[in-house]
Design an enzyme around this catalytic site. Structure first.
Site, short mmCIF file in Angstrom:
data_model
loop_
_atom_site.label_atom_id
_atom_site.label_comp_id
_atom_site.label_asym_id
_atom_site.label_seq_id
_atom_site.Cartn_x
_atom_site.Cartn_y
_atom_site.Cartn_z
N THR A 188 0.83 -1.20 0.00
CA THR A 188 0.00 0.00 0.00
C THR A 188 0.87 1.26 0.00
O THR A 188 0.57 2.23 -0.69
CB THR A 188 -0.97 0.00 1.20
N CYS A 189 1.94 1.24 0.76
CA CYS A 189 2.82 2.41 0.85
C CYS A 189 3.44 2.73 -0.50
O CYS A 189 3.47 3.88 -0.93
CB CYS A 189 3.91 2.17 1.89
#
Length: 166
Positions: A60-61
């Site tokens: 996600t990052c």
């Protein structure tokens, strides 16, 4: 220290581990020397966005959170932002490599380490043994936006949410 809210002063004595990008350290495999990034002192004199992610290179990052800030550099600058500081619990070497892997070439976006979660723990924004996902905008020492994700994904801490509040 407790959760930061709009109108609060950014706390003193906050620093992160950081490896400045230099011509000698541009290659992703070059290590550089970690140094102290004095966030409290720097944030007194600039309009900045502090972005915390649970981990460098995590799905996600890497795919959803960081790209928004990279893609919106000009929009952030147009709102007066002078620097974006991305932190995670990873060490300064990993954070430096993450910045290089994302083609950062100057110090508008820097990648720093919240070693041992010192800052994130102090404001109560952790996720187990990692930094929580959050964003804090600071204008010359004053918090003008602070939001932590309460669900999976990127909503209140993403570039679009931050830009809307600047």
């Amino acid at each position: 220290m407790s959760v930061l809210e709009v109108g609060d002063n950014f706390p003193g004595n906050v620093s992160f581990g950081y490896i400045p990008l230099t011509p000698d350290s541009e290659e992703i495999t070059s290590c550089g020397i970690p140094t102290k990034f004095d966030a409290s002192e720097t944030f007194k004199n600039k309009k900045v966005v502090l972005v915390a992610v649970p981990g460098a290179f995590t799905p996600t990052c890497q795919a959803n959170h960081l790209p928004g800030f990279i893609q919106n550099i000009e929009a952030l600058k147009a709102k007066g932002v002078e620097q974006v500081v991305v932190i995670a619990s990873n060490d300064p070497f990993v954070m430096s490599a993450w910045g290089k892997a994302n083609y950062t070439k100057d110090d508008f976006i820097i990648f720093a380490s919240d070693s041992e979660l010192a800052f994130s723990k102090a404001i109560g924004w952790t996720m187990g043994d990692r930094t929580a996902r959050y964003a804090i905008a600071i204008d010359h020492g004053k918090v003008i936006y602070a939001a932590k994700e309460t669900e999976r994904g990127v909503d209140v801490s993403g570039a679009d949410a931050v830009l809307a509040k600047l």
